[in-house]
Design a protein around this motif. Sequence first.
Motif, PDB file in Angstrom:
ATOM      1  N   GLN A 146       7.882  -2.862   1.766  1.00 23.70           N
ATOM      2  CA  GLN A 146       7.676  -2.100   0.536  1.00 23.70           C
ATOM      3  C   GLN A 146       8.944  -1.810  -0.265  1.00 23.70           C
ATOM      4  OE1 GLN A 146       7.015   2.074   2.892  1.00 23.70           O
ATOM      5  NE2 GLN A 146       6.167   1.960   0.869  1.00 23.70           N
ATOM      6  N   ILE A 147      10.114  -1.853   0.366  1.00 23.64           N
ATOM      7  CA  ILE A 147      11.314  -1.606  -0.439  1.00 23.64           C
ATOM      8  C   ILE A 147      11.633  -2.813  -1.320  1.00 23.64           C
ATOM      9  CG2 ILE A 147      12.443   0.162   0.986  1.00 23.64           C
ATOM     10  CD1 ILE A 147      14.171  -2.155   2.124  1.00 23.64           C
ATOM     11  N   ALA A 148      11.086  -3.962  -0.989  1.00 25.85           N
ATOM     12  CA  ALA A 148      11.406  -5.177  -1.760  1.00 25.85           C
ATOM     13  C   ALA A 148      10.205  -5.742  -2.511  1.00 25.85           C
ATOM     14  CB  ALA A 148      11.969  -6.241  -0.828  1.00 25.85           C
ATOM     15  N   CYS A 149       9.014  -5.672  -1.924  1.00 24.29           N
ATOM     16  CA  CYS A 149       7.872  -6.371  -2.519  1.00 24.29           C
ATOM     17  C   CYS A 149       7.417  -5.657  -3.789  1.00 24.29           C
ATOM     18  CB  CYS A 149       6.729  -6.489  -1.522  1.00 24.29           C
ATOM     19  SG  CYS A 149       5.967  -4.936  -1.057  1.00 24.29           S
ATOM     20  N   THR A 150       6.813  -6.422  -4.704  1.00 22.34           N
ATOM     21  CA  THR A 150       6.413  -5.849  -5.986  1.00 22.34           C
ATOM     22  C   THR A 150       4.911  -5.610  -6.033  1.00 22.34           C
ATOM     23  OG1 THR A 150       6.069  -8.013  -6.987  1.00 22.34           O
ATOM     24  CG2 THR A 150       8.280  -7.056  -7.183  1.00 22.34           C
ATOM     25  N   ILE A 151       4.516  -4.725  -6.944  1.00 22.07           N
ATOM     26  CA  ILE A 151       3.101  -4.380  -7.068  1.00 22.07           C
ATOM     27  C   ILE A 151       2.296  -5.602  -7.543  1.00 22.07           C
ATOM     28  CG2 ILE A 151       3.368  -3.430  -9.397  1.00 22.07           C
ATOM     29  CD1 ILE A 151       1.014  -2.064  -6.688  1.00 22.07           C
ATOM     30  N   GLY A 152       2.921  -6.471  -8.346  1.00 17.13           N
ATOM     31  CA  GLY A 152       2.220  -7.680  -8.785  1.00 17.13           C
ATOM     32  C   GLY A 152       1.849  -8.554  -7.596  1.00 17.13           C
ATOM     33  N   GLY A 153       2.797  -8.711  -6.681  1.00 15.16           N
ATOM     34  CA  GLY A 153       2.523  -9.476  -5.461  1.00 15.16           C
ATOM     35  C   GLY A 153       1.494  -8.776  -4.593  1.00 15.16           C
ATOM     36  N   ASN A 154       1.555  -7.453  -4.529  1.00 13.44           N
ATOM     37  CA  ASN A 154       0.566  -6.684  -3.756  1.00 13.44           C
ATOM     38  C   ASN A 154      -0.845  -6.922  -4.291  1.00 13.44           C
ATOM     39  OD1 ASN A 154       2.508  -3.601  -3.155  1.00 13.44           O
ATOM     40  ND2 ASN A 154       2.782  -5.669  -2.414  1.00 13.44           N
ATOM     41  N   VAL A 155      -0.975  -6.955  -5.622  1.00  9.98           N
ATOM     42  CA  VAL A 155      -2.278  -7.207  -6.235  1.00  9.98           C
ATOM     43  C   VAL A 155      -2.750  -8.610  -5.888  1.00  9.98           C
ATOM     44  CG1 VAL A 155      -3.443  -7.567  -8.456  1.00  9.98           C
ATOM     45  CG2 VAL A 155      -2.076  -5.509  -8.081  1.00  9.98           C
ATOM     46  N   ALA A 156      -1.840  -9.575  -5.966  1.00 11.64           N
ATOM     47  CA  ALA A 156      -2.216 -10.962  -5.664  1.00 11.64           C
ATOM     48  C   ALA A 156      -2.702 -11.099  -4.224  1.00 11.64           C
ATOM     49  CB  ALA A 156      -1.026 -11.891  -5.914  1.00 11.64           C
ATOM     50  N   GLU A 157      -2.068 -10.373  -3.305  1.00  7.50           N
ATOM     51  CA  GLU A 157      -2.366 -10.564  -1.879  1.00  7.50           C
ATOM     52  C   GLU A 157      -3.311  -9.504  -1.309  1.00  7.50           C
ATOM     53  OE1 GLU A 157      -1.331 -13.228  -0.329  1.00  7.50           O
ATOM     54  OE2 GLU A 157      -0.058 -13.925  -1.968  1.00  7.50           O
ATOM     55  N   ASN A 158      -3.650  -8.480  -2.089  1.00  7.09           N
ATOM     56  CA  ASN A 158      -4.389  -7.326  -1.567  1.00  7.09           C
ATOM     57  C   ASN A 158      -3.685  -6.768  -0.331  1.00  7.09           C
ATOM     58  OD1 ASN A 158      -6.296  -5.318  -1.264  1.00  7.09           O
ATOM     59  ND2 ASN A 158      -7.828  -6.632  -0.310  1.00  7.09           N
ATOM     60  N   SER A 159      -2.432  -6.420  -0.508  1.00  8.67           N
ATOM     61  CA  SER A 159      -1.584  -5.994   0.614  1.00  8.67           C
ATOM     62  C   SER A 159      -2.082  -4.712   1.265  1.00  8.67           C
ATOM     63  CB  SER A 159      -0.167  -5.760   0.107  1.00  8.67           C
ATOM     64  OG  SER A 159       0.302  -6.901  -0.555  1.00  8.67           O
ATOM     65  N   GLY A 160      -1.795  -4.596   2.537  1.00  7.50           N
ATOM     66  CA  GLY A 160      -2.171  -3.406   3.291  1.00  7.50           C
ATOM     67  C   GLY A 160      -0.930  -2.627   3.679  1.00  7.50           C
ATOM     68  N   GLY A 161      -0.826  -2.285   4.941  1.00  2.78           N
ATOM     69  CA  GLY A 161       0.299  -1.498   5.426  1.00  2.78           C
ATOM     70  C   GLY A 161      -0.144  -0.693   6.616  1.00  2.78           C
ATOM     71  N   VAL A 162       0.750   0.169   7.135  1.00  2.00           N
ATOM     72  CA  VAL A 162       0.395   0.878   8.364  1.00  2.00           C
ATOM     73  C   VAL A 162      -0.565   2.038   8.104  1.00  2.00           C
ATOM     74  CG1 VAL A 162       2.527   0.246   9.564  1.00  2.00           C
ATOM     75  CG2 VAL A 162       2.424   2.396   8.324  1.00  2.00           C
ATOM     76  N   HIS A 163      -0.749   2.434   6.851  1.00  2.51           N
ATOM     77  CA  HIS A 163      -1.621   3.584   6.594  1.00  2.51           C
ATOM     78  C   HIS A 163      -2.989   3.206   6.017  1.00  2.51           C
ATOM     79  CE1 HIS A 163       2.358   5.588   6.817  1.00  2.51           C
ATOM     80  NE2 HIS A 163       1.635   6.485   7.460  1.00  2.51           N
ATOM     81  N   CYS A 164      -3.337   1.921   6.057  1.00  6.05           N
ATOM     82  CA  CYS A 164      -4.508   1.538   5.274  1.00  6.05           C
ATOM     83  C   CYS A 164      -5.844   1.867   5.925  1.00  6.05           C
ATOM     84  CB  CYS A 164      -4.429   0.101   4.806  1.00  6.05           C
ATOM     85  SG  CYS A 164      -4.287  -1.079   6.088  1.00  6.05           S
ATOM     86  N   LEU A 165      -5.868   2.180   7.229  1.00  6.31           N
ATOM     87  CA  LEU A 165      -7.152   2.575   7.813  1.00  6.31           C
ATOM     88  C   LEU A 165      -7.654   3.849   7.119  1.00  6.31           C
ATOM     89  CD1 LEU A 165      -9.351   2.111   9.975  1.00  6.31           C
ATOM     90  CD2 LEU A 165      -8.065   3.653  11.451  1.00  6.31           C
TER      91      LEU A 165
END
Lengths: 494, 350
Positions: A146-165
């Motif tokens: 998250q310190i490097a990745c962009t929101i545009g890429g997150n939208v493209a990939e439907n990114s998750g993370g450790v808090h997504c449950l």
Amino acid sequence: MGQALPVADAARQRAVAQALRIFLPERAVLWEQEDTRPYECDGLTAYRQLPMVVALPETEEQVQRILRTCHDLGVPVVPRGAGTGLSGGALPPGDGVLLSLAKFMRVLRLDPVARLAVVQPGVRNAAISDVAAPFGLYYAPDPSSQIACTIGGNVAENSGGVHCLKYGLTVHNVMRVRGYAMDGEPLDVGGESLDAPGLDLLALLIGSEGLLAVATEITVKLLPMPQLARVVMASFDDVGKAGDAVAAVIAAGIIPAGLEMMDRPATHAVEQFVGAGYDLEAAAILLCEADGIPEEVEEEIARVKQVFERAGATRLTVSRDETERLRIWSGRKAAFPAVGRISPDYYCMDGTIPRKRLGEVLGFIGALENKYGLRCPNVFHAGDGNLHPLILFDANDADQLRRTEEFAAEVMQKCIEVGGTITGEHGVGVEKIDQMCIQFRAEELSLFHAVKAVFDPRGLLNRGKAVPTLTRCAEFGRMHVHGGKLVHPELPRF
Amino acid sequence: MLADFRDTILAAAARRAPLRLRGGGSKDFYGGAPRGALLDTRGYAGIVDYEPTELVATARCGTPLAELEETLAREGQMLAFEPPRFGGAATLGGCIAAGLSGPRRAAAGAARDFVLGARLLDGQARDVSFGGRVMKNVAGYDVSRLLAGSLGTLGLILEVSLKVLPRPAAELTLRLELPEAKALESLNRWAGSPLPISASAWRDGELSLRLSGAQSAVRAAAQKLGGEALAGEAALEFWSGIREHAHPFFSGDAPLWRLSVPSNCAPVALPGAQLIEWGGALRWLRAGTQAAVRAAAASAGGHATLFRGGDKAAGVFAPLAPALLRLHRELKAAFDPAGIFNPGRLHPDF
């Protein structure tokens, strides 16, 4: 992996660069190898390809004209954010334009009352939470990068993370996307009010891996920051027991803010690197976080401890303060770089499985370590069943590379067989495209292609990624497995 | 059963004859008027797979929503989007096709947020599956979420996998006397602080708040918010009335409009009674003409739906921008080339 495609001929390159230079300044059109080299790969470095041309627009109008120009010239386009993706989704086209959204770095609006932020696609994920923090708000999805990745890429990939449950994926936290289709047509999907009329195109665009449209403005939901978070760290002498403990937490009606597992090889790799204080004797450790108001956190922590004790935990530690909490998490967050230090290369997988099959799948992976002579530590978003086995190998050894690919293919197939998926959050990209032929049947792939054709009839946007052609599947020659049912389940396969 | 569905679809497609996909018919009133030969989905019913510790339930389209929710309740779990049933006959297929969510929507998410996977028969009667039975899955386009709210226009939904959640350990409903503007201001402020508000409803100077969560969190929030606590039974009945439109506000023949606006939008100045839900994001209105209501919703940055009654001839949903309408038409054609499924239900053109 790693095979370079032929670079398109120089005349074509010149023609495309010139067409873009009509409306883009010199610094925004790169085509010399020394300038395009930094764009040759994303986070999946085993795949590299020099783009024919790199375009660095700064305005929405420029994005629209780049797309329209490429559309008219029949030039493929690959959008790119920070290039941290792990599936090769931003692998450039050797015969096309790499469209970098890196200059779209502005937070356009933050409304603390309506609790939303309107940002450009090149804004870093963590930067959104940084600007929201003074208002007691944050953006919930938190991929490890998250310190490097962009929101545009997150939208493209439907990114998750450790808090997504508890807090959801990108698709649950984005309200609106504005952007352009491949032909330059402006699109405005979703809105600042709920339940936009018509079909839920927002759900279709999010996670479409840049195949349907290019986002130029994204509106995200902001949530109130929890007042307090504490983490319980539990040791288990058996991976299966740790898996059962995860199920027991859920069965107790608890949805933790985060629930992660690491096996012994992973904790050993991490402990050398960051000294997070992990129990090196344990076969597996679980990290379980509770957040909310202090009273609620205390209540939940007490219940989690009780569940872990009953599940046979051999050691329990609860973070006493924020410093200790962050130290415990630092090991998990540093798992990938730590593994990167004990092996020349590693291959990160991303299958998701029903949690109840965890013991079986980890046992299967253990057997494959012996079969292929390669080590494979596991870190695992245990709460939502998302595995990240990391196969350790040396890319300079062609045979190790081959064994790694076969190892990974078997794991992905196993994930599908137990009723899971080949990718939980990293995307298909170029990396898992053959395994799509196993997860989906020809009819489903045909529908995906039909959806693609609605947005991009000429098939120019991020072509060759995410959805395999039927011809490719025929060549790949693997059978489709669905819902755990093979065509002839009685036959031994591994 | 599936063979019958397939035959019906293929025969209808060959003749380009409309099919009216219908479960219990509890939402016949919603969207454009249903037309075409009836395809009753209720025969394809039953819970296929439910493991409480996986937080996933998979059931067939004809499964009564009541049956599914009772099964979940026995394990202390629920459909967190609180889908309205509008009568006992509602089925899971209709629930997802309509995509409607109840009082908990602002706190927990909408129907689409809980869809993990779906299986459908498309317009060529192809049996296709998308998504899956796991929490996280990014393989392929998210077609299963696209089905939520599609009103059956893309295909016959056969089976749906949903994320389920534990029921909250404690719930408490508070009543506060607040004028509209003050209620809206408070709701938005509270939503920006860590309070366990799981539902809100304002009507006629009275704001009802439901708190859900750990016992300690509910108790602490109740102290902070003040107001009067509503007795358990009365609270259940009140929220059920809001969810199922049994509350007196929803009775009578006046047209019922559903205005979806940014939660912090000022009171919408339109004649007619209003009831506000979802922390201000949903405003129900019992009166009004197409032109006035649509204009008010649009100028507030939202959109309006003629939910029940009134004159549907002028359109039920807010019109789509031309670029989006083209995408809708073509997506419809991709899934249903002969245009047989529930024509006119979601949009007059398809």
